[in-house]
Design a protein around this motif. Structure first.
Motif, PDB file in Angstrom:
ATOM      1  N   ALA A   1      13.735   4.501  -3.254  1.00  0.00           N
ATOM      2  CA  ALA A   1      13.993   4.238  -4.572  1.00  0.00           C
ATOM      3  C   ALA A   1      14.999   3.712  -5.281  1.00  0.00           C
ATOM      4  N   ARG A   2      16.180   4.529  -4.945  1.00  0.00           N
ATOM      5  CA  ARG A   2      17.211   4.438  -5.641  1.00  0.00           C
ATOM      6  C   ARG A   2      18.163   3.217  -5.315  1.00  0.00           C
ATOM      7  N   LYS A   3      17.729   2.417  -4.130  1.00  0.00           N
ATOM      8  CA  LYS A   3      18.134   0.977  -3.739  1.00  0.00           C
ATOM      9  C   LYS A   3      18.021   0.064  -5.049  1.00  0.00           C
ATOM     10  N   HIS A   4      17.174   0.335  -5.751  1.00  0.00           N
ATOM     11  CA  HIS A   4      16.785  -0.763  -6.835  1.00  0.00           C
ATOM     12  C   HIS A   4      16.568  -0.072  -8.222  1.00  0.00           C
ATOM     13  N   HIS A   5      16.328   1.224  -8.076  1.00  0.00           N
ATOM     14  CA  HIS A   5      15.873   1.852  -9.448  1.00  0.00           C
ATOM     15  C   HIS A   5      16.623   3.164  -9.978  1.00  0.00           C
ATOM     16  N   THR A   6      16.460   3.592 -10.775  1.00  0.00           N
ATOM     17  CA  THR A   6      17.090   4.960 -11.466  1.00  0.00           C
ATOM     18  C   THR A   6      16.055   6.014 -11.112  1.00  0.00           C
ATOM     19  N   VAL A   7      16.708   6.946 -10.306  1.00  0.00           N
ATOM     20  CA  VAL A   7      15.489   8.051 -10.008  1.00  0.00           C
ATOM     21  C   VAL A   7      16.163   9.448 -10.513  1.00  0.00           C
ATOM     22  N   GLU A   8      15.374  10.083 -11.085  1.00  0.00           N
ATOM     23  CA  GLU A   8      15.572  11.629 -11.304  1.00  0.00           C
ATOM     24  C   GLU A   8      14.389  12.448 -10.740  1.00  0.00           C
ATOM     25  N   ILE A   9      14.956  13.370  -9.951  1.00  0.00           N
ATOM     26  CA  ILE A   9      14.126  14.593  -9.674  1.00  0.00           C
ATOM     27  C   ILE A   9      14.100  15.731 -10.694  1.00  0.00           C
ATOM     28  N   VAL A  10      12.914  16.072 -10.982  1.00  0.00           N
ATOM     29  CA  VAL A  10      12.769  17.286 -11.865  1.00  0.00           C
ATOM     30  C   VAL A  10      11.885  18.104 -11.096  1.00  0.00           C
ATOM     31  N   SER A  11      12.620  19.263 -10.884  1.00  0.00           N
ATOM     32  CA  SER A  11      12.045  20.396  -9.855  1.00  0.00           C
ATOM     33  C   SER A  11      11.534  21.595 -10.941  1.00  0.00           C
TER      34      SER A  11
ATOM     35  N   LYS B   1      10.124  25.753   6.834  1.00  0.00           N
ATOM     36  CA  LYS B   1      11.107  24.797   6.170  1.00  0.00           C
ATOM     37  C   LYS B   1      11.722  23.967   7.225  1.00  0.00           C
ATOM     38  N   GLY B   2      11.619  22.580   7.211  1.00  0.00           N
ATOM     39  CA  GLY B   2      12.109  21.470   7.964  1.00  0.00           C
ATOM     40  C   GLY B   2      11.085  21.185   8.964  1.00  0.00           C
ATOM     41  N   ASP B   3       9.712  21.644   8.820  1.00  0.00           N
ATOM     42  CA  ASP B   3       8.743  21.062   9.436  1.00  0.00           C
ATOM     43  C   ASP B   3       8.293  19.874   9.219  1.00  0.00           C
ATOM     44  N   VAL B   4       8.567  19.290   8.063  1.00  0.00           N
ATOM     45  CA  VAL B   4       8.195  17.924   8.024  1.00  0.00           C
ATOM     46  C   VAL B   4       8.721  16.890   8.844  1.00  0.00           C
ATOM     47  N   SER B   5       7.983  16.059   9.217  1.00  0.00           N
ATOM     48  CA  SER B   5       8.500  15.187  10.567  1.00  0.00           C
ATOM     49  C   SER B   5       9.368  13.963   9.930  1.00  0.00           C
ATOM     50  N   GLN B   6      10.028  13.510  10.734  1.00  0.00           N
ATOM     51  CA  GLN B   6      11.043  12.454  10.556  1.00  0.00           C
ATOM     52  C   GLN B   6      10.236  11.014  10.151  1.00  0.00           C
ATOM     53  N   GLU B   7       8.992  10.984  10.985  1.00  0.00           N
ATOM     54  CA  GLU B   7       8.038   9.745  10.659  1.00  0.00           C
ATOM     55  C   GLU B   7       7.409  10.003   9.161  1.00  0.00           C
ATOM     56  N   ALA B   8       7.100  11.354   8.587  1.00  0.00           N
ATOM     57  CA  ALA B   8       6.871  11.531   7.512  1.00  0.00           C
ATOM     58  C   ALA B   8       7.912  11.143   6.279  1.00  0.00           C
ATOM     59  N   LEU B   9       9.292  11.387   6.653  1.00  0.00           N
ATOM     60  CA  LEU B   9      10.294  11.131   5.820  1.00  0.00           C
ATOM     61  C   LEU B   9      10.573   9.801   5.740  1.00  0.00           C
ATOM     62  N   GLN B  10      10.438   9.007   6.777  1.00  0.00           N
ATOM     63  CA  GLN B  10      10.582   7.534   6.876  1.00  0.00           C
ATOM     64  C   GLN B  10       9.267   6.888   6.178  1.00  0.00           C
ATOM     65  N   GLU B  11       8.529   7.358   5.974  1.00  0.00           N
ATOM     66  CA  GLU B  11       7.151   6.949   5.365  1.00  0.00           C
ATOM     67  C   GLU B  11       7.492   7.058   3.716  1.00  0.00           C
ATOM     68  N   ALA B  12       7.879   8.236   3.643  1.00  0.00           N
ATOM     69  CA  ALA B  12       8.303   8.462   1.917  1.00  0.00           C
ATOM     70  C   ALA B  12       9.576   7.606   1.580  1.00  0.00           C
ATOM     71  N   TYR B  13      10.536   7.500   2.486  1.00  0.00           N
ATOM     72  CA  TYR B  13      11.704   6.445   2.157  1.00  0.00           C
ATOM     73  C   TYR B  13      11.029   5.144   1.949  1.00  0.00           C
ATOM     74  N   ARG B  14      10.250   4.650   2.755  1.00  0.00           N
ATOM     75  CA  ARG B  14       9.747   3.380   2.652  1.00  0.00           C
ATOM     76  C   ARG B  14       8.896   3.123   1.324  1.00  0.00           C
ATOM     77  N   LEU B  15       7.986   4.214   1.034  1.00  0.00           N
ATOM     78  CA  LEU B  15       7.424   4.058  -0.254  1.00  0.00           C
ATOM     79  C   LEU B  15       8.077   4.006  -1.399  1.00  0.00           C
ATOM     80  N   GLY B  16       9.381   4.722  -1.407  1.00  0.00           N
ATOM     81  CA  GLY B  16      10.302   4.624  -2.403  1.00  0.00           C
ATOM     82  C   GLY B  16      10.919   3.339  -2.502  1.00  0.00           C
ATOM     83  N   GLU B  17      11.155   2.621  -1.455  1.00  0.00           N
ATOM     84  CA  GLU B  17      11.649   1.295  -1.397  1.00  0.00           C
ATOM     85  C   GLU B  17      10.907   0.326  -1.859  1.00  0.00           C
ATOM     86  N   THR B  18       9.592   0.367  -1.871  1.00  0.00           N
ATOM     87  CA  THR B  18       8.380  -0.431  -2.298  1.00  0.00           C
ATOM     88  C   THR B  18       8.197  -0.325  -3.860  1.00  0.00           C
ATOM     89  N   MET B  19       8.837   0.519  -4.616  1.00  0.00           N
ATOM     90  CA  MET B  19       8.683   0.644  -6.048  1.00  0.00           C
ATOM     91  C   MET B  19       9.199  -0.504  -6.843  1.00  0.00           C
TER      92      MET B  19
END
Length: 176
Positions: free
Chosen positions: A27-37, A158-176
């Motif tokens: 998402a940061r490619k085109h937008h301002t992003v803040e993570i609130v944990s 910790k770390g069990d999330v797959s690379q495919e899932a991380l890529q899917e999240a990245y791509r979803l961020g890009e589409t915002m």
């Protein structure tokens, strides 16, 4: 756009953090992003007193970190809810934060879109159904656009999330 990602995991660097970070990077490619944990803020649960409906500025009677989070959400065009799934629901800490949006102050938010990132240890096909139903109801009630979902099953350690899932999240961020 301003995007705020609400991360519901108390475990820093865990699977939910990894997924949220991947989304944010896209998402940061085109937008301002803040993570609130939730791990960084002390937010009490809503006590249902409804005094926010009568107070000036609809301020909550509780004096905690939610005041800071309200300010971040007021300017968010997109809110992303990222949570580990505990017993078929979002984390208690994130639920407390979301419940505190039971205030007329939310009518001042400029939010137009909502997205969902979920990580569960179980692999049940219907693992996310209760959360998705609630998500859909929020979309309808507030007339928000569905920004999409990334649903990850079988990620316990910790770390069990797959690379495919991380890529899917990245791509979803890009589409915002």
């Amino acid at each position: 756009m301003n995007i705020v990602i609400l991360v519901g995991s108390m475990r820093k660097g865990g699977n939910t953090d990894l997924l949220a970070t991947a989304f944010a990077d896209g998402a940061r490619k085109h937008h301002t992003v803040e993570i609130v944990s939730v791990a960084d803020y002390q937010v009490n649960p809503c006590i249902g007193c409804n005094t926010c409906f009568e107070r000036e500025g609809h301020q909550c009677c509780q004096k905690d970190d939610m005041q800071v989070i309200y300010e971040k959400l007021k300017i968010a065009d997109v809110i992303v809810v990222a949570s580990p799934v505990y017993f078929y629901g979002i984390s208690a800490q994130l639920k407390a934060m979301i419940d505190r949006l039971h205030t007329p102050m939310r009518n001042e938010f400029q939010t137009k879109k909502l997205a969902l990132l979920l990580v569960g240890a179980a692999s049940l096909p219907d693992l996310f159904d209760p959360i998705i139903k609630q998500y859909e109801m929020v979309l309808r009630f507030f007339r928000l656009e569905d920004g999409g979902m990334v649903l990850v099953r079988g990620a316990k350690e910790k770390g069990d999330v797959s690379q495919e899932a991380l890529q899917e999240a990245y791509r979803l961020g890009e589409t915002m």
